[in-house]
Design a protein around this motif. Structure first.
Motif, PDB file in Angstrom:
ATOM      1  N   SER A 150       0.832  -1.203   0.000  1.00 33.72           N
ATOM      2  CA  SER A 150       0.000   0.000   0.000  1.00 33.72           C
ATOM      3  C   SER A 150       0.871   1.260   0.000  1.00 33.72           C
ATOM      4  CB  SER A 150      -0.920   0.018   1.223  1.00 33.72           C
ATOM      5  OG  SER A 150      -0.160   0.064   2.414  1.00 33.72           O
ATOM      6  N   GLY A 151       0.353   2.339  -0.605  1.00 29.01           N
ATOM      7  CA  GLY A 151       1.086   3.604  -0.619  1.00 29.01           C
ATOM      8  C   GLY A 151       2.443   3.480  -1.267  1.00 29.01           C
ATOM      9  N   THR A 152       3.473   3.978  -0.568  1.00 26.49           N
ATOM     10  CA  THR A 152       4.834   3.903  -1.103  1.00 26.49           C
ATOM     11  C   THR A 152       5.651   2.791  -0.445  1.00 26.49           C
ATOM     12  OG1 THR A 152       5.750   5.512   0.476  1.00 26.49           O
ATOM     13  CG2 THR A 152       4.785   6.393  -1.559  1.00 26.49           C
ATOM     14  N   LYS A 153       4.959   1.872   0.227  1.00 22.29           N
ATOM     15  CA  LYS A 153       5.674   0.758   0.863  1.00 22.29           C
ATOM     16  C   LYS A 153       6.252  -0.164  -0.200  1.00 22.29           C
ATOM     17  CE  LYS A 153       3.066   0.620   5.198  1.00 22.29           C
ATOM     18  NZ  LYS A 153       2.165  -0.188   6.042  1.00 22.29           N
ATOM     19  N   LEU A 154       7.470  -0.633   0.054  1.00 23.67           N
ATOM     20  CA  LEU A 154       8.152  -1.536  -0.865  1.00 23.67           C
ATOM     21  C   LEU A 154       8.189  -2.948  -0.286  1.00 23.67           C
ATOM     22  CD1 LEU A 154      11.075   0.769  -2.047  1.00 23.67           C
ATOM     23  CD2 LEU A 154       8.808   0.435  -3.061  1.00 23.67           C
ATOM     24  N   GLY A 155       8.368  -3.915  -1.182  1.00 23.99           N
ATOM     25  CA  GLY A 155       8.369  -5.319  -0.765  1.00 23.99           C
ATOM     26  C   GLY A 155       7.124  -6.050  -1.215  1.00 23.99           C
ATOM     27  N   GLY A 156       6.184  -5.334  -1.841  1.00 20.68           N
ATOM     28  CA  GLY A 156       4.995  -5.988  -2.362  1.00 20.68           C
ATOM     29  C   GLY A 156       5.284  -6.798  -3.618  1.00 20.68           C
ATOM     30  N   ASP A 157       6.259  -6.357  -4.397  1.00 20.44           N
ATOM     31  CA  ASP A 157       6.672  -7.080  -5.601  1.00 20.44           C
ATOM     32  C   ASP A 157       7.849  -7.986  -5.268  1.00 20.44           C
ATOM     33  OD1 ASP A 157       4.788  -5.613  -6.957  1.00 20.44           O
ATOM     34  OD2 ASP A 157       6.233  -4.222  -7.851  1.00 20.44           O
ATOM     35  N   PHE A 158       7.804  -9.198  -5.772  1.00 19.16           N
ATOM     36  CA  PHE A 158       8.917 -10.124  -5.541  1.00 19.16           C
ATOM     37  C   PHE A 158      10.231  -9.531  -6.054  1.00 19.16           C
ATOM     38  CE2 PHE A 158       5.886 -14.042  -5.783  1.00 19.16           C
ATOM     39  CZ  PHE A 158       5.487 -13.817  -4.478  1.00 19.16           C
ATOM     40  N   GLU A 159      10.136  -8.697  -7.099  1.00 20.17           N
ATOM     41  CA  GLU A 159      11.345  -8.069  -7.644  1.00 20.17           C
ATOM     42  C   GLU A 159      12.029  -7.170  -6.619  1.00 20.17           C
ATOM     43  OE1 GLU A 159       8.491  -8.361  -9.234  1.00 20.17           O
ATOM     44  OE2 GLU A 159       9.014  -9.479 -11.067  1.00 20.17           O
ATOM     45  N   HIS A 160      11.257  -6.526  -5.746  1.00 19.50           N
ATOM     46  CA  HIS A 160      11.845  -5.695  -4.699  1.00 19.50           C
ATOM     47  C   HIS A 160      12.697  -6.559  -3.759  1.00 19.50           C
ATOM     48  CE1 HIS A 160       8.203  -2.720  -5.019  1.00 19.50           C
ATOM     49  NE2 HIS A 160       8.959  -2.730  -6.108  1.00 19.50           N
ATOM     50  N   LEU A 161      12.152  -7.693  -3.366  1.00 16.62           N
ATOM     51  CA  LEU A 161      12.872  -8.585  -2.462  1.00 16.62           C
ATOM     52  C   LEU A 161      14.144  -9.098  -3.133  1.00 16.62           C
ATOM     53  CD1 LEU A 161       9.788 -10.687  -1.259  1.00 16.62           C
ATOM     54  CD2 LEU A 161      10.720  -8.618  -0.206  1.00 16.62           C
TER      55      LEU A 161
END
Length: 281
Positions: A150-161
């Motif tokens: 949600s919002g500008t939180k990162l880690g929602g996409d596997f690519e971020h991890l």
């Protein structure tokens, strides 16, 4: 059906002493678990003395409670562009990994946080830089948790991890929260969907980097970015999806930690029993 021993437990409180978290886990029927080392709503250092730490270690060994995870404070934001907040976050992480070593706990779990307008690339680079500033003991592993996005939180996409794991100078691993992954748009509601999502995770991140699963159902629909947990099998993911997750051969040795609600007369004990019923069903 998996032939490996099921590891399932819940997040338990350290109120009155960290050893109480181990006692509570036994009472719930769990054999692994998670704690906060202090209130997650404030910047604070844990107050765990050596006697209490030793008692926790002894109870965990006596009852075969393994592994354990320390969940970091909700205030930690590794992605932030604000230098003072990132410094506080790094200091908090340093404390958490030291406490984990003292308690004989394998994992420290952290959310990447939010970039708050700096952009995805800058946020991920900030997270890598922050984690690189933490000296992690040899016997402790930091887990980066998947997010609802949600919002500008990162880690929602596997690519971020994957980016953080690849760029870090530490051997980091991942904790996937099923409710978060669902909220971020990864379908887990059927055996076919679970197969596809795990295949995508393996392709992007690698199943060999998956150390823990926060097993939570969701009160909201797929891809809504809404993070509100439901009892196992009673939410939007549903029983078919949860059964497929806990019986998937690729997850046979991955511990499941519950962060399910206490409501409708049901709490962790009910959810742990439900997971055990679903395993092999």
């Amino acid at each position: 059906m998996s032939t490996s021993e099921l590891r399932v437990g819940a997040h338990t409180s350290i109120a009155g002493g960290v050893h109480n978290a181990a006692d509570a886990q036994v009472d719930l029927g769990g054999n692994c678990g998670q704690i906060f080392s202090h209130s997650p709503q404030v910047w604070a250092d844990p107050s765990i003395d050596e006697a209490d730490a030793e008692r926790f270690r002894d109870l965990a060994s006596e009852h075969d409670l393994d592994p354990w995870v320390i969940h970091t404070s909700y205030l930690v934001n590794l992605c932030t562009p604000k230098a003072d907040l990132r410094e506080k976050s790094v200091a908090s992480m340093r404390t958490e990994v030291d406490v984990a070593r003292e308690l004989g706990i394998d994992y420290v779990n952290v959310h990447l946080g939010a970039h708050t307008g700096a952009g995805v690339e800058a946020g991920l680079e900030n997270a890598v830089e922050a984690l690189s500033a933490v000296e992690i003991p040899e016997d402790v592993t930091v887990l980066v948790e998947s997010d609802a996005g949600s919002g500008t939180k990162l880690g929602g996409d596997f690519e971020h991890l994957a980016y953080v794991l690849e760029e870090s100078n530490h051997d980091l691993e991942v904790c996937v929260d099923t409710a978060h992954a669902w909220a971020a748009g990864y379908d887990l509601s059927t055996p076919e969907a679970v197969e596809d999502t795990l295949a995508e995770f393996d392709d992007v991140v690698g199943l060999d980097r998956l150390a823990c699963i926060h097993l939570n159902d969701s009160k909201h629909g797929l891809g809504t970015n809404k993070d509100e947990h439901a009892h196992v099998g009673d939410g939007e993911i549903g029983e078919d999806g949860m059964r497929a997750i806990v019986n998937h051969p690729a997850l046979a040795d991955v511990p499941f930690v519950l962060e399910t609600p206490t409501e409708d007369g049901r709490s962790y004990e009910w959810n742990i029993r439900k997971v055990r019923e679903l395993r092999g069903a």
